[in-house]
Design a protein around this motif. Structure first.
Motif, PDB file in Angstrom:
ATOM      1  N   ASP A  83      10.282   4.824  17.765  1.00 46.71           N
ATOM      2  CA  ASP A  83      11.368   5.362  16.938  1.00 46.71           C
ATOM      3  C   ASP A  83      12.424   4.295  16.692  1.00 46.71           C
ATOM      4  O   ASP A  83      12.564   3.345  17.456  1.00 46.71           O
ATOM      5  N   ASP A  84      13.128   4.472  15.582  1.00 48.21           N
ATOM      6  CA  ASP A  84      14.104   3.473  15.138  1.00 48.21           C
ATOM      7  C   ASP A  84      15.525   3.840  15.517  1.00 48.21           C
ATOM      8  O   ASP A  84      16.483   3.301  14.960  1.00 48.21           O
ATOM      9  N   GLY A  85      15.650   4.759  16.458  1.00 51.59           N
ATOM     10  CA  GLY A  85      16.969   5.224  16.861  1.00 51.59           C
ATOM     11  C   GLY A  85      17.374   6.506  16.175  1.00 51.59           C
ATOM     12  O   GLY A  85      18.332   7.150  16.595  1.00 51.59           O
ATOM     13  N   GLY A  86      16.628   6.888  15.144  1.00 53.73           N
ATOM     14  CA  GLY A  86      16.912   8.133  14.441  1.00 53.73           C
ATOM     15  C   GLY A  86      15.742   9.096  14.469  1.00 53.73           C
ATOM     16  O   GLY A  86      15.908  10.298  14.648  1.00 53.73           O
ATOM     17  N   ARG A  87      14.526   8.547  14.326  1.00 50.93           N
ATOM     18  CA  ARG A  87      13.327   9.392  14.341  1.00 50.93           C
ATOM     19  C   ARG A  87      12.112   8.504  14.559  1.00 50.93           C
ATOM     20  O   ARG A  87      12.187   7.271  14.453  1.00 50.93           O
ATOM     21  N   ALA A  88      10.985   9.130  14.853  1.00 44.35           N
ATOM     22  CA  ALA A  88       9.747   8.393  15.037  1.00 44.35           C
ATOM     23  C   ALA A  88       9.298   7.795  13.706  1.00 44.35           C
ATOM     24  O   ALA A  88       9.352   8.449  12.664  1.00 44.35           O
ATOM     25  N   VAL A  89       8.864   6.540  13.756  1.00 45.18           N
ATOM     26  CA  VAL A  89       8.354   5.854  12.567  1.00 45.18           C
ATOM     27  C   VAL A  89       6.922   5.363  12.785  1.00 45.18           C
ATOM     28  O   VAL A  89       6.345   4.718  11.917  1.00 45.18           O
ATOM     29  N   LEU A 160       1.654   3.731  11.561  1.00 43.57           N
ATOM     30  CA  LEU A 160       3.057   3.320  11.483  1.00 43.57           C
ATOM     31  C   LEU A 160       3.498   3.288  10.026  1.00 43.57           C
ATOM     32  O   LEU A 160       2.733   2.872   9.152  1.00 43.57           O
ATOM     33  N   LEU A 161       4.727   3.703   9.787  1.00 44.70           N
ATOM     34  CA  LEU A 161       5.299   3.584   8.459  1.00 44.70           C
ATOM     35  C   LEU A 161       5.509   2.104   8.126  1.00 44.70           C
ATOM     36  O   LEU A 161       5.626   1.270   9.030  1.00 44.70           O
ATOM     37  N   PRO A 162       5.566   1.750   6.855  1.00 47.62           N
ATOM     38  CA  PRO A 162       5.696   0.332   6.479  1.00 47.62           C
ATOM     39  C   PRO A 162       6.851  -0.387   7.143  1.00 47.62           C
ATOM     40  O   PRO A 162       6.722  -1.558   7.528  1.00 47.62           O
ATOM     41  N   GLN A 163       7.990   0.289   7.316  1.00 47.34           N
ATOM     42  CA  GLN A 163       9.147  -0.396   7.889  1.00 47.34           C
ATOM     43  C   GLN A 163       8.964  -0.744   9.367  1.00 47.34           C
ATOM     44  O   GLN A 163       9.734  -1.532   9.918  1.00 47.34           O
ATOM     45  N   ALA A 164       7.956  -0.163  10.014  1.00 51.20           N
ATOM     46  CA  ALA A 164       7.705  -0.458  11.426  1.00 51.20           C
ATOM     47  C   ALA A 164       6.547  -1.421  11.626  1.00 51.20           C
ATOM     48  O   ALA A 164       6.262  -1.804  12.756  1.00 51.20           O
ATOM     49  N   GLN A 165       5.906  -1.827  10.562  1.00 45.25           N
ATOM     50  CA  GLN A 165       4.736  -2.696  10.673  1.00 45.25           C
ATOM     51  C   GLN A 165       5.143  -4.166  10.750  1.00 45.25           C
ATOM     52  O   GLN A 165       6.118  -4.587  10.143  1.00 45.25           O
ATOM     53  N   GLY A 166       4.359  -4.919  11.510  1.00 43.54           N
ATOM     54  CA  GLY A 166       4.595  -6.352  11.615  1.00 43.54           C
ATOM     55  C   GLY A 166       5.806  -6.742  12.434  1.00 43.54           C
ATOM     56  O   GLY A 166       6.275  -7.887  12.355  1.00 43.54           O
ATOM     57  N   LYS A 167       6.308  -5.827  13.258  1.00 46.48           N
ATOM     58  CA  LYS A 167       7.529  -6.096  14.030  1.00 46.48           C
ATOM     59  C   LYS A 167       7.342  -5.853  15.526  1.00 46.48           C
ATOM     60  O   LYS A 167       8.322  -5.756  16.258  1.00 46.48           O
ATOM     61  N   GLY A 168       6.096  -5.712  15.943  1.00 43.12           N
ATOM     62  CA  GLY A 168       5.808  -5.555  17.365  1.00 43.12           C
ATOM     63  C   GLY A 168       5.646  -4.128  17.829  1.00 43.12           C
ATOM     64  O   GLY A 168       5.202  -3.896  18.955  1.00 43.12           O
ATOM     65  N   ALA A 169       5.981  -3.146  16.978  1.00 44.81           N
ATOM     66  CA  ALA A 169       5.893  -1.753  17.404  1.00 44.81           C
ATOM     67  C   ALA A 169       4.445  -1.324  17.606  1.00 44.81           C
ATOM     68  O   ALA A 169       4.124  -0.609  18.566  1.00 44.81           O
TER      69      ALA A 169
END
Length: 232
Positions: A83-89, A160-169
Protein backbone atom coordinates in the motif's frame (compact mmCIF):
# COMPACT_ATOMS: atom_id res chain seq x y z
CA UNK A 1 -16.88 -9.79 3.23
CA UNK A 2 -17.67 -12.40 5.86
CA UNK A 3 -14.48 -14.26 6.72
CA UNK A 4 -14.79 -17.12 9.18
CA UNK A 5 -11.25 -18.37 8.59
CA UNK A 6 -8.90 -17.52 11.48
CA UNK A 7 -5.90 -15.37 10.62
CA UNK A 8 -2.51 -16.76 11.50
CA UNK A 9 -0.11 -14.58 9.54
CA UNK A 10 2.46 -12.24 11.13
CA UNK A 11 1.53 -8.63 11.66
CA UNK A 12 4.85 -7.09 10.59
CA UNK A 13 5.28 -4.95 7.48
CA UNK A 14 8.24 -3.89 5.38
CA UNK A 15 8.77 -0.52 3.70
CA UNK A 16 10.15 -0.55 0.15
CA UNK A 17 10.82 2.01 -2.57
CA UNK A 18 11.22 5.70 -2.00
CA UNK A 19 13.73 8.35 -2.92
CA UNK A 20 15.47 11.20 -1.13
CA UNK A 21 12.15 13.04 -0.73
CA UNK A 22 10.38 9.96 0.58
CA UNK A 23 8.01 9.50 -2.37
CA UNK A 24 6.99 6.15 -3.84
CA UNK A 25 7.30 4.36 -0.49
CA UNK A 26 5.16 1.24 -0.15
CA UNK A 27 4.34 -0.74 2.97
CA UNK A 28 4.28 -4.46 2.21
CA UNK A 29 2.12 -6.14 4.81
CA UNK A 30 -0.46 -8.90 5.42
CA UNK A 31 -3.86 -8.50 3.78
CA UNK A 32 -6.66 -7.07 5.91
CA UNK A 33 -10.41 -7.34 5.35
CA UNK A 34 -10.47 -3.60 4.66
CA UNK A 35 -8.28 -4.24 1.57
CA UNK A 36 -11.01 -6.17 -0.25
CA UNK A 37 -12.32 -3.32 -2.40
CA UNK A 38 -8.81 -2.28 -3.42
CA UNK A 39 -7.87 -5.89 -4.21
CA UNK A 40 -10.92 -6.23 -6.45
CA UNK A 41 -10.03 -2.98 -8.21
CA UNK A 42 -6.41 -4.05 -8.76
CA UNK A 43 -7.55 -7.41 -10.11
CA UNK A 44 -9.83 -5.75 -12.67
CA UNK A 45 -7.33 -3.08 -13.68
CA UNK A 46 -4.65 -5.71 -14.38
CA UNK A 47 -6.91 -8.57 -15.52
CA UNK A 48 -6.43 -8.31 -19.27
CA UNK A 49 -2.92 -9.78 -19.69
CA UNK A 50 -1.68 -7.10 -17.30
CA UNK A 51 -3.90 -4.38 -18.77
CA UNK A 52 -7.25 -2.93 -17.74
CA UNK A 53 -10.14 -5.41 -17.91
CA UNK A 54 -12.90 -3.13 -16.65
CA UNK A 55 -14.31 -2.68 -20.14
CA UNK A 56 -13.99 -6.35 -21.01
CA UNK A 57 -16.37 -7.86 -18.45
CA UNK A 58 -19.91 -6.91 -17.51
CA UNK A 59 -19.50 -8.39 -14.03
CA UNK A 60 -16.87 -6.33 -12.24
CA UNK A 61 -16.48 -8.83 -9.38
CA UNK A 62 -16.16 -11.99 -11.47
CA UNK A 63 -12.42 -12.31 -12.00
CA UNK A 64 -11.57 -11.21 -8.46
CA UNK A 65 -13.96 -13.91 -7.18
CA UNK A 66 -11.79 -16.42 -9.05
CA UNK A 67 -8.21 -15.19 -8.81
CA UNK A 68 -7.98 -12.96 -5.73
CA UNK A 69 -10.64 -12.88 -3.00
CA UNK A 70 -11.00 -16.65 -2.39
CA UNK A 71 -7.31 -16.82 -1.52
CA UNK A 72 -7.61 -13.95 0.93
CA UNK A 73 -10.63 -15.63 2.53
CA UNK A 74 -9.49 -19.25 2.53
CA UNK A 75 -5.69 -18.82 2.90
CA UNK A 76 -5.25 -15.40 4.61
CA UNK A 77 -1.81 -16.29 5.93
CA UNK A 78 -0.58 -16.28 2.32
CA UNK A 79 -2.17 -12.98 1.27
CA UNK A 80 -0.09 -9.79 1.27
CA UNK A 81 -0.52 -6.29 -0.12
CA UNK A 82 1.62 -3.28 -0.98
CA UNK A 83 0.00 0.00 0.00
CA UNK A 84 1.02 3.57 -0.71
CA UNK A 85 -0.12 4.96 2.61
CA UNK A 86 -3.70 5.38 1.43
CA UNK A 87 -4.76 2.04 -0.03
CA UNK A 88 -3.44 -1.20 -1.48
CA UNK A 89 -1.88 -0.81 -4.93
CA UNK A 90 -0.67 -4.37 -5.33
CA UNK A 91 -1.15 -7.82 -3.87
CA UNK A 92 0.08 -11.40 -3.91
CA UNK A 93 -2.10 -14.37 -2.98
CA UNK A 94 -1.73 -18.10 -3.24
CA UNK A 95 -1.60 -21.43 -1.49
CA UNK A 96 1.08 -23.91 -0.44
CA UNK A 97 -1.10 -26.85 -1.52
CA UNK A 98 -3.07 -26.51 -4.75
CA UNK A 99 -4.94 -29.81 -4.31
CA UNK A 100 -6.14 -28.83 -0.84
CA UNK A 101 -7.08 -25.35 -2.04
CA UNK A 102 -9.24 -26.82 -4.82
CA UNK A 103 -11.18 -28.83 -2.24
CA UNK A 104 -11.70 -25.77 -0.05
CA UNK A 105 -12.64 -23.64 -3.06
CA UNK A 106 -15.37 -26.10 -4.05
CA UNK A 107 -16.65 -26.79 -0.54
CA UNK A 108 -16.33 -23.37 1.12
CA UNK A 109 -15.97 -20.67 -1.53
CA UNK A 110 -18.10 -21.71 -4.48
CA UNK A 111 -21.32 -21.97 -2.43
CA UNK A 112 -20.86 -18.30 -1.43
CA UNK A 113 -20.58 -16.96 -4.98
CA UNK A 114 -22.17 -19.55 -7.31
CA UNK A 115 -25.50 -17.73 -7.44
CA UNK A 116 -23.75 -14.44 -8.25
CA UNK A 117 -21.92 -15.90 -11.27
CA UNK A 118 -24.17 -18.47 -12.94
CA UNK A 119 -22.50 -21.47 -14.51
CA UNK A 120 -22.85 -21.24 -18.31
CA UNK A 121 -24.12 -24.05 -20.46
CA UNK A 122 -21.83 -26.02 -22.74
CA UNK A 123 -23.57 -24.44 -25.72
CA UNK A 124 -22.65 -20.87 -24.78
CA UNK A 125 -20.37 -19.03 -27.18
CA UNK A 126 -17.41 -18.15 -24.95
CA UNK A 127 -15.62 -16.30 -27.74
CA UNK A 128 -18.45 -13.78 -27.75
CA UNK A 129 -18.92 -13.79 -23.97
CA UNK A 130 -15.82 -13.30 -21.78
CA UNK A 131 -18.05 -13.36 -18.69
CA UNK A 132 -19.29 -16.83 -19.62
CA UNK A 133 -15.75 -18.05 -20.11
CA UNK A 134 -14.68 -16.78 -16.71
CA UNK A 135 -17.79 -18.13 -15.01
CA UNK A 136 -16.95 -21.55 -16.44
CA UNK A 137 -13.50 -21.29 -14.84
CA UNK A 138 -15.06 -20.35 -11.51
CA UNK A 139 -17.27 -23.44 -11.50
CA UNK A 140 -14.38 -25.75 -12.42
CA UNK A 141 -11.67 -25.28 -9.78
CA UNK A 142 -10.27 -28.72 -10.65
CA UNK A 143 -8.75 -27.08 -13.75
CA UNK A 144 -5.98 -25.81 -11.44
CA UNK A 145 -4.60 -29.32 -10.97
CA UNK A 146 -2.31 -29.76 -13.97
CA UNK A 147 -0.33 -32.87 -14.96
CA UNK A 148 3.35 -32.13 -14.69
CA UNK A 149 3.09 -29.77 -11.71
CA UNK A 150 2.93 -32.29 -8.87
CA UNK A 151 6.47 -31.39 -7.82
CA UNK A 152 5.43 -27.72 -7.53
CA UNK A 153 2.35 -27.94 -5.29
CA UNK A 154 2.09 -24.25 -4.36
CA UNK A 155 0.79 -21.58 -6.73
CA UNK A 156 0.33 -17.82 -6.71
CA UNK A 157 -1.23 -14.75 -8.31
CA UNK A 158 0.46 -11.33 -8.11
CA UNK A 159 -0.83 -8.04 -9.51
CA UNK A 160 0.32 -4.44 -9.12
CA UNK A 161 -1.08 -1.20 -10.45
CA UNK A 162 1.25 0.69 -12.84
CA UNK A 163 2.29 3.23 -10.21
CA UNK A 164 3.65 0.42 -8.01
CA UNK A 165 5.60 -1.39 -10.72
CA UNK A 166 9.35 -1.18 -11.07
CA UNK A 167 9.85 0.27 -7.58
CA UNK A 168 10.58 -2.82 -5.51
CA UNK A 169 7.04 -3.54 -4.33
CA UNK A 170 6.64 -6.63 -6.50
CA UNK A 171 9.93 -8.10 -5.35
CA UNK A 172 9.09 -7.40 -1.71
CA UNK A 173 5.66 -9.01 -2.08
CA UNK A 174 7.15 -12.06 -3.77
CA UNK A 175 9.86 -12.50 -1.16
CA UNK A 176 7.39 -12.18 1.71
CA UNK A 177 5.07 -14.71 0.06
CA UNK A 178 7.84 -17.20 -0.75
CA UNK A 179 9.08 -17.01 2.84
CA UNK A 180 5.57 -17.82 4.07
CA UNK A 181 5.34 -20.78 1.68
CA UNK A 182 8.73 -22.08 2.76
CA UNK A 183 7.82 -21.77 6.44
CA UNK A 184 4.67 -23.78 5.73
CA UNK A 185 6.74 -26.59 4.22
CA UNK A 186 6.02 -25.96 0.53
CA UNK A 187 9.30 -26.49 -1.29
CA UNK A 188 8.31 -25.32 -4.79
CA UNK A 189 5.73 -23.08 -6.45
CA UNK A 190 4.23 -22.61 -9.90
CA UNK A 191 2.22 -19.95 -11.66
CA UNK A 192 0.50 -19.47 -14.99
CA UNK A 193 0.53 -16.25 -16.98
CA UNK A 194 -0.62 -14.85 -20.30
CA UNK A 195 2.21 -15.48 -22.74
CA UNK A 196 1.63 -12.02 -24.22
CA UNK A 197 2.41 -10.29 -20.91
CA UNK A 198 6.11 -9.75 -21.57
CA UNK A 199 6.51 -7.27 -18.73
CA UNK A 200 5.35 -9.82 -16.19
CA UNK A 201 7.59 -12.46 -17.71
CA UNK A 202 10.63 -10.21 -17.31
CA UNK A 203 9.75 -9.74 -13.64
CA UNK A 204 9.38 -13.47 -13.05
CA UNK A 205 12.67 -14.14 -14.79
CA UNK A 206 14.37 -11.69 -12.43
CA UNK A 207 12.73 -13.46 -9.50
CA UNK A 208 14.26 -16.79 -10.48
CA UNK A 209 11.30 -18.48 -12.15
CA UNK A 210 11.91 -20.81 -15.09
CA UNK A 211 9.53 -22.09 -17.73
CA UNK A 212 8.04 -25.58 -17.74
CA UNK A 213 6.17 -27.14 -20.65
CA UNK A 214 3.01 -29.08 -19.84
CA UNK A 215 1.13 -31.68 -21.91
CA UNK A 216 -1.49 -30.12 -24.22
CA UNK A 217 -0.48 -26.62 -23.10
CA UNK A 218 -2.15 -23.70 -24.86
CA UNK A 219 0.22 -21.27 -26.57
CA UNK A 220 -1.68 -18.45 -24.85
CA UNK A 221 -0.44 -19.56 -21.42
CA UNK A 222 3.03 -19.92 -19.98
CA UNK A 223 3.79 -21.92 -16.83
CA UNK A 224 6.69 -20.98 -14.58
CA UNK A 225 8.24 -22.73 -11.56
CA UNK A 226 10.81 -22.13 -8.82
CA UNK A 227 11.82 -23.45 -5.41
CA UNK A 228 10.53 -21.38 -2.51
CA UNK A 229 13.88 -21.25 -0.70
CA UNK A 230 15.93 -19.90 -3.62
CA UNK A 231 17.28 -16.40 -3.13
CA UNK A 232 15.19 -13.92 -5.14
Amino acid sequence: MINDVPRRHPTGAAAVGGNAKGSNVFAVRPYQDSDEAAMRDICMRTGNAGGDARGLYRDQDLISDIFAIPYAVLEPEFAFVADDGGRAVGYIVGTPDTARFIERFREQWLPRVADLHIQPSEQDDFDADPDGWMAALLHNPERMLKPGLAAYPAHLHIDLLPQAQGKGAGRALMNMFLAALNAAGAEAVHLSMATSNTGARAFYDRMGFTEIRLPDQSADLTYLIRPTAQDG
